[in-house]
Design an enzyme around this catalytic site. Structure first.
Site, short mmCIF file in Angstrom:
data_model
loop_
_atom_site.label_atom_id
_atom_site.label_comp_id
_atom_site.label_asym_id
_atom_site.label_seq_id
_atom_site.Cartn_x
_atom_site.Cartn_y
_atom_site.Cartn_z
N ASP A 20 2.00 -1.97 -4.70
CA ASP A 20 0.79 -1.21 -4.73
C ASP A 20 -0.20 -1.29 -5.72
O ASP A 20 1.16 -1.56 -6.94
CB ASP A 20 0.75 0.24 -4.38
CG ASP A 20 -0.46 0.88 -4.11
OD1 ASP A 20 -0.80 1.21 -3.25
OD2 ASP A 20 -1.68 0.95 -4.59
N THR A 33 -5.03 10.10 9.30
CA THR A 33 -4.14 9.90 9.92
C THR A 33 -2.86 9.24 9.54
O THR A 33 -3.00 7.80 9.18
CB THR A 33 -4.17 9.55 11.36
OG1 THR A 33 -4.41 7.77 11.48
CG2 THR A 33 -5.24 10.28 12.15
N ILE A 77 -1.68 -3.15 9.08
CA ILE A 77 -2.49 -1.72 9.41
C ILE A 77 -3.54 -1.59 9.34
O ILE A 77 -4.69 -0.81 9.90
CB ILE A 77 -1.18 -0.57 9.18
CG1 ILE A 77 0.25 -1.75 9.66
CG2 ILE A 77 -1.70 0.68 9.70
CD1 ILE A 77 0.31 -1.28 11.27
N SER A 78 -4.12 -1.92 7.93
CA SER A 78 -5.37 -1.51 7.67
C SER A 78 -6.33 -1.79 8.57
O SER A 78 -6.89 -3.04 9.28
CB SER A 78 -5.17 -2.65 6.17
OG SER A 78 -4.67 -3.19 5.73
N ASN A 79 -7.36 -0.58 8.09
CA ASN A 79 -8.25 -0.56 9.26
C ASN A 79 -9.73 -1.06 9.05
O ASN A 79 -10.14 -1.93 7.74
CB ASN A 79 -8.67 0.75 8.97
CG ASN A 79 -7.53 2.07 10.10
OD1 ASN A 79 -7.66 1.71 10.75
ND2 ASN A 79 -7.22 2.86 9.69
N GLN A 94 -1.12 7.40 1.78
CA GLN A 94 -0.57 8.41 2.79
C GLN A 94 0.02 7.47 3.98
O GLN A 94 1.04 7.72 4.43
CB GLN A 94 -2.19 9.30 3.40
CG GLN A 94 -1.94 10.24 2.49
CD GLN A 94 -1.29 11.20 2.38
OE1 GLN A 94 0.38 11.05 2.43
NE2 GLN A 94 -1.85 12.26 1.96
N ARG A 104 -0.77 7.30 23.19
CA ARG A 104 -1.45 7.65 23.53
C ARG A 104 -1.92 8.64 25.12
O ARG A 104 -1.62 9.71 25.32
CB ARG A 104 -2.57 8.09 22.42
CG ARG A 104 -3.80 9.48 22.63
CD ARG A 104 -4.47 8.88 21.13
NE ARG A 104 -4.97 9.09 20.65
CZ ARG A 104 -4.85 8.32 19.43
NH1 ARG A 104 -5.53 7.38 19.89
NH2 ARG A 104 -4.44 8.39 18.27
N GLY A 106 0.76 -1.31 -0.01
CA GLY A 106 -0.14 0.45 -0.39
C GLY A 106 0.68 0.58 0.24
O GLY A 106 1.77 1.47 1.10
N HIS A 150 -8.67 -1.37 19.16
CA HIS A 150 -8.00 -0.41 19.19
C HIS A 150 -9.49 0.63 17.94
O HIS A 150 -9.33 0.59 16.96
CB HIS A 150 -7.12 -0.38 17.16
CG HIS A 150 -6.23 0.88 17.16
ND1 HIS A 150 -5.80 1.84 17.43
CD2 HIS A 150 -5.66 0.73 15.81
CE1 HIS A 150 -5.47 2.28 16.99
NE2 HIS A 150 -5.98 2.40 15.54
N ARG A 166 -21.36 6.42 4.53
CA ARG A 166 -20.31 5.50 4.52
C ARG A 166 -20.45 4.33 5.62
O ARG A 166 -19.86 4.61 6.48
CB ARG A 166 -19.53 7.50 5.28
CG ARG A 166 -19.29 8.26 4.29
CD ARG A 166 -18.58 9.32 4.79
NE ARG A 166 -17.41 9.14 5.42
CZ ARG A 166 -16.24 9.10 4.16
NH1 ARG A 166 -16.66 9.44 3.07
NH2 ARG A 166 -15.13 9.24 4.81
#
Length: 361
Positions: free
Chosen positions: A80, A277, A165-167, A58, A198, A55, A222, A133
């Protein structure tokens, strides 16, 4: 035959053999400069750690930057489906390779160049779109992307550790584990490691201390149901709940509970302005890779299938403190939780289980 004649004959034979070898060779000719480079006998080049980032958006690009800047690899593949984008990002890094310890950055569009990777970091996925969405629709689209991409990546790098890491990261890690049958210690997400950092940062700001000197964990999802473990918070060996009355609960006169919401919504606050982010998660991912590169590893709240641990009875991917080493996750730590914290962890597990069951894998 004299000695001189014999030497001339041998030299002629040597030149003829060299000419034939040169004529048959398909390799490009070496530079004349190579004559000044004298090889050492018995030298064998050690294998350089290879990392593939799947990927080139960003997040993927930010992770690539952190890996290179921290000198965690000198052999990086940016993969990618949009090969031109991967090529452009790789070339942009390669132009400044002299500032990156001469790292080699290679673009890839079909997974081929990822072969024999030591670590594969997956950031690819779909974003929520349309009028509603829908998060569920986006999850299923990401699963379809992973179903096409991940099996080939595993075939090419069967011994690699996969960091997802993919959401949404917990649910996508569960999906990858089911798609590939990878062992759960080599397929995990950075999970609540970012939420934990955090959490410590927010506490440190209130106490005017360096964040690195505050200890404590966030476990579970998460996401929105993450569980800040206030009973684990300590500074200089002093447990915070021993000195602060009703810490983040009950009357909570000092209003520590405000941090709970800041932990779970911190990323949304950034994305509201930026639209995404990337830097915090990139630093989080690089920190995990660095732990895998070191000797004894590091304890971090990362996520994998935690069935049988901390009261969890189902195959649910969520975060608990883990020892992350060169082989992935070697140990999981079961924190002593209060009744309220245990109840919140079970609620978080149920939310994730429901999301996992909604997928078509």
């Amino acid at each position: 035959m004299t000695l001189r004649q014999l030497m001339r004959l041998n030299m002629a034979h040597f030149r003829a053999k060299a000419w034939n070898t040169k004529a048959m060779s398909t390799k490009s000719a070496k530079s004349c400069f190579a004559k000044s480079m004298k090889p050492m006998k018995q030298f064998k080049r050690p294998r350089i750690s290879k990392i593939s980032v799947v990927g080139a958006g960003q997040v993927g690009t930010a992770i690539s930057a952190m890996l290179l800047l921290r000198n965690l690899t000198k052999n990086l593949v940016i993969l990618d489906i949009n090969y031109e984008l991967a090529q452009a990002e790789a070339l942009d890094f390669q132009h400044a390779s002299a500032f990156l310890n001469d790292a080699r950055v290679v673009p890839c569009g079909d997974s081929t160049n990822s072969k024999n990777s030591d670590v594969v970091i997956i950031t690819a996925g779909a974003r929520p779109s349309g009028k509603d969405r829908s998060r569920l629709a986006a999850m299923q689209k990401t699963v379809e992307i992973l179903k096409k991409a991940v099996p080939k990546l595993v075939d090419l790098s069967p011994d690699a550790t996969f960091i997802i890491i993919s959401n949404p990261a917990d649910v996508m890690t569960y999906a990858v584990q089911r798609i590939t049958n990878l062992p759960k210690h080599r397929c995990f997400t950075t999970g609540c490691h970012l939420d934990t950092v955090r959490f410590r940062n927010l506490i440190a700001n209130r106490l005017r201390l360096p964040p690195s000197q505050v200890h404590g964990y966030v476990i579970g999802e998460h996401g929105a149901s993450a569980v800040p473990v206030w009973s684990s918070v300590s500074i200089a060996g002093i447990r915070l709940n021993d000195v602060v009355k009703n810490l983040a609960c009950g009357d909570d006169p000092e209003n520590w509970a405000k941090i709970n919401k800041q932990v779970t919504t911190g990323g949304l606050a950034v994305a509201k302005t930026k639209g995404y982010t990337n830097w915090a998660i990139a630093l989080t991912c690089a920190d995990i890779v660095q732990a895998m590169s070191g000797g004894k590893g590091k304890i971090a709240c990362v996520g994998t299938d935690m069935k049988g641990l901390s009261g969890i009875q189902d195959n649910v991917v969520l975060s608990l403190p883990c020892l992350v080493t060169s082989g992935g996750i070697s140990h999981v730590f079961e924190l002593p939780l209060t009744d309220v914290e245990q109840s919140k962890l079970m609620a978080s597990a149920n939310i994730l289980l429901e999301a996992q069951c909604s997928l078509s894998i």
